[in-house]
Write an enzyme that holds these catalytic residues in place. Structure first.
Site, PDB file in Angstrom:
ATOM      1  N   PHE A  17       9.604-105.747  14.567  1.00 18.55           N
ATOM      2  CA  PHE A  17       9.148-104.020  14.582  1.00 18.55           C
ATOM      3  C   PHE A  17       7.680-103.798  15.314  1.00 18.55           C
ATOM      4  O   PHE A  17       6.977-104.800  14.728  1.00 18.55           O
ATOM      5  CB  PHE A  17       9.288-103.485  13.167  1.00 18.55           C
ATOM      6  CG  PHE A  17       9.298-101.943  13.064  1.00 18.55           C
ATOM      7  CD1 PHE A  17      10.093-101.195  13.627  1.00 18.55           C
ATOM      8  CD2 PHE A  17       8.289-101.374  12.438  1.00 18.55           C
ATOM      9  CE1 PHE A  17      10.260 -99.785  13.564  1.00 18.55           C
ATOM     10  CE2 PHE A  17       7.924 -99.964  12.548  1.00 18.55           C
ATOM     11  CZ  PHE A  17       9.021 -99.193  13.080  1.00 18.55           C
ATOM     12  N   ASP A  34       9.872-109.612   6.390  1.00 16.15           N
ATOM     13  CA  ASP A  34      10.006-108.061   6.181  1.00 16.15           C
ATOM     14  C   ASP A  34      11.235-107.783   5.907  1.00 16.15           C
ATOM     15  O   ASP A  34      12.214-107.999   6.591  1.00 16.15           O
ATOM     16  CB  ASP A  34       9.531-107.531   7.860  1.00 16.15           C
ATOM     17  CG  ASP A  34       9.448-106.016   7.732  1.00 16.15           C
ATOM     18  OD1 ASP A  34      10.315-105.453   7.166  1.00 16.15           O
ATOM     19  OD2 ASP A  34       8.743-105.476   8.573  1.00 16.15           O
ATOM     20  N   TYR A  70      11.916 -96.078   1.471  1.00 19.02           N
ATOM     21  CA  TYR A  70      12.366 -94.915   1.706  1.00 19.02           C
ATOM     22  C   TYR A  70      13.651 -94.994   2.621  1.00 19.02           C
ATOM     23  O   TYR A  70      14.506 -94.106   2.975  1.00 19.02           O
ATOM     24  CB  TYR A  70      11.315 -93.942   2.723  1.00 19.02           C
ATOM     25  CG  TYR A  70      10.780 -94.814   3.829  1.00 19.02           C
ATOM     26  CD1 TYR A  70      11.344 -95.253   4.872  1.00 19.02           C
ATOM     27  CD2 TYR A  70       9.248 -95.166   3.474  1.00 19.02           C
ATOM     28  CE1 TYR A  70      10.695 -95.684   6.009  1.00 19.02           C
ATOM     29  CE2 TYR A  70       8.637 -95.849   4.502  1.00 19.02           C
ATOM     30  CZ  TYR A  70       9.138 -96.088   5.912  1.00 19.02           C
ATOM     31  OH  TYR A  70       8.552 -96.772   6.669  1.00 19.02           O
ATOM     32  N   LYS A  71      14.275 -96.191   2.863  1.00 16.08           N
ATOM     33  CA  LYS A  71      15.485 -96.212   3.451  1.00 16.08           C
ATOM     34  C   LYS A  71      16.655 -96.605   2.438  1.00 16.08           C
ATOM     35  O   LYS A  71      16.940 -95.536   1.877  1.00 16.08           O
ATOM     36  CB  LYS A  71      15.360 -97.644   4.250  1.00 16.08           C
ATOM     37  CG  LYS A  71      14.283 -97.609   5.402  1.00 16.08           C
ATOM     38  CD  LYS A  71      14.493 -98.838   6.319  1.00 16.08           C
ATOM     39  CE  LYS A  71      13.217 -98.767   7.230  1.00 16.08           C
ATOM     40  NZ  LYS A  71      13.328 -97.939   8.176  1.00 16.08           N
ATOM     41  N   ARG A  84      21.514 -96.173  17.402  1.00 14.01           N
ATOM     42  CA  ARG A  84      21.617 -96.878  16.293  1.00 14.01           C
ATOM     43  C   ARG A  84      22.266 -96.021  14.971  1.00 14.01           C
ATOM     44  O   ARG A  84      21.829 -94.877  14.598  1.00 14.01           O
ATOM     45  CB  ARG A  84      20.086 -97.203  15.593  1.00 14.01           C
ATOM     46  CG  ARG A  84      20.073 -98.256  14.630  1.00 14.01           C
ATOM     47  CD  ARG A  84      18.844 -98.802  14.285  1.00 14.01           C
ATOM     48  NE  ARG A  84      18.081 -97.871  13.827  1.00 14.01           N
ATOM     49  CZ  ARG A  84      16.578 -98.066  13.264  1.00 14.01           C
ATOM     50  NH1 ARG A  84      16.249 -99.282  13.336  1.00 14.01           N
ATOM     51  NH2 ARG A  84      15.948 -97.092  12.425  1.00 14.01           N
TER      52      ARG A  84
END
Length: 409
Positions: free
Chosen positions: A129, A206, A231-232, A380
């Site tokens: 990322f 990560d 927050y996912k 995605r």
């Protein structure tokens, strides 16, 4: 786990889904027809409305500053322990909540490279990322280190052999993602961690696309360090604080660079000079984001109620459905699957590929179908198992097909 040789309808799959009833616990939206981006921002739970209201009127509104002594000072650790127990496979005393993902990554990366004096290289893959890559570029420049890149397959991910070829006696730290943000590929954490340890380096994983969707066993895997967002799949809300994991045997030998009063040995001494606390407190800096931690409690309760194994089972069924539906209905337009098909290698999102998807994504948003786009050509499909039905996924994919039919071939 696949769903058979013949693709059943979404209605059939929802009818036999043991977790189907849990979708009703989340707040719905009259402005969204199909939400396929739960791996970027999870839906809020309905009970969180009451929890936040009670927090404002009670712990904050009524107890006021007394709540710091009563609960808030320990909240980063008690909530961290719960995240560790429910989603990370981590014993108590190794996980803390606070700061953003970027800030926690910076703290742990700096602490790790400083803990390996004389070693001059940091390793990361080219498809990690952007935040992870940018941070390492900055820290390498800041500390006079060399950044060694692993050339990873954007449709796959980092393997133990790729890591073995990249590390050596000069490696201080390796930073990798458990689940690749683009392809959804799941890295073999225990095998890769063992390779890194054999050369005397540390590893930071990560976990942003892992916690709450894929079982992890950080203690069992002998992981050194990990950082993830909330927050996912933990449904903490936009900007919710991240969490950091530091293996207990490493904690007192690591010194993070952002010294603040909450990380001091005696928080209220207001002493001259900084003396770091022992244990996980030393990884805090400023005042913890208490309000941002409140919504996480509800999702952790739900994950604990359902069990991460059952969540993973539904995740596999959802992603399998996307792959097989796309191959059956979108391949005629040149759409391909840009990620792993094997269950053991697949996280909770699927990336579909087509040169036109950058144009298709805003057209889907206009129809209130919400996936996300990942450069250069990836659509995605992010599937949060407890809040997503098969019917919702099918509606979204049907709209992709409808729009593809309107585009020039």
């Amino acid at each position: 786990m696949t769903i058979g040789t013949t693709l059943p309808s979404a209605r059939e799959l929802d009818a036999t889904d043991p977790l189907a009833g849990f979708t009703a616990r989340f707040i719905g939206s009259n402005e969204v027809v199909a939400y396929l981006d739960g791996n970027s921002l999870g839906r809020p739970l309905a009970v969180t409305v009451d929890r936040v209201s009670e927090f404002i009127t009670g712990a904050w509104g009524s107890r006021l500053i007394r709540s710091w002594d009563e609960q808030w000072m320990q909240l980063p650790f008690t909530l961290g322990d719960r995240i560790g127990r429910v989603t990370l496979g981590a014993a108590a005393g190794q996980t803390v909540v606070g700061d953003s993902t970027t800030v926690l990554l910076y703290k742990l990366i700096r602490a790790a490279v400083d803990a390996r004096p004389g070693r001059t290289e940091i390793v990361i893959d080219t498809d990690n990322f952007p935040t992870d890559r940018y941070l390492l570029e900055g820290i390498a420049a800041e500390r006079g280190l060399t950044l060694r890149w692993i050339e990873a397959d954007p449709q796959g991910g980092v393997t133990a052999q790729l890591v073995r070829d990249a590390v050596n006696e000069h490696t201080a730290l390796v930073v990798l993602s458990h689940i690749a943000y683009r392809s959804g590929y799941i890295a073999d954490v225990p095998a890769i961690t063992d390779v890194i340890h054999r050369c005397g380096a540390l590893v930071l994983w990560d976990l942003c696309h892992s916690a709450g969707s894929v079982p992890t066993f950080l203690d069992e895997w002998d992981v050194d360090l990990a950082v993830g967002c909330s927050y996912k799949y933990l449904n903490g809300g936009p900007g919710a604080p991240a969490y950091a994991y530091v293996r207990s045997s490493l904690q007192d030998s690591l010194h993070q660079p952002i010294w603040g009063w909450m990380g001091a040995d005696n928080v209220f001494a207001m002493a001259d000079g900084f003396v770091p606390a022992s244990g996980m407190r030393r990884f805090l800096s400023g005042t913890p984001p208490v309000l941002g931690m409140v919504p996480m409690h509800d999702m952790l309760e739900l994950i604990e109620e359902v069990g991460i194994a059952a969540i993973r089972e539904k995740s596999l069924r959802l992603t399998d459905f996307v792959i097989r539906w796309a191959e059956a209905n979108l391949s005629e337009f040149g759409v391909t699957v840009g990620g792993p098909r094997a269950d053991a290698e697949r996280g909770s999102h699927v990336t579909l590929q087509h040169p036109q998807f950058e144009k298709v994504t805003p057209l889907l948003w206009e129809r209130d179908i919400i996936p996300d786009f990942r450069f250069p050509n990836g659509l995605r499909i992010g599937l949060s198992p407890l809040s997503t039905s098969f019917a919702e996924v099918e509606i979204g994919l049907e709209n992709v097909r409808d729009i593809m039919r309107t585009l020039p071939m």
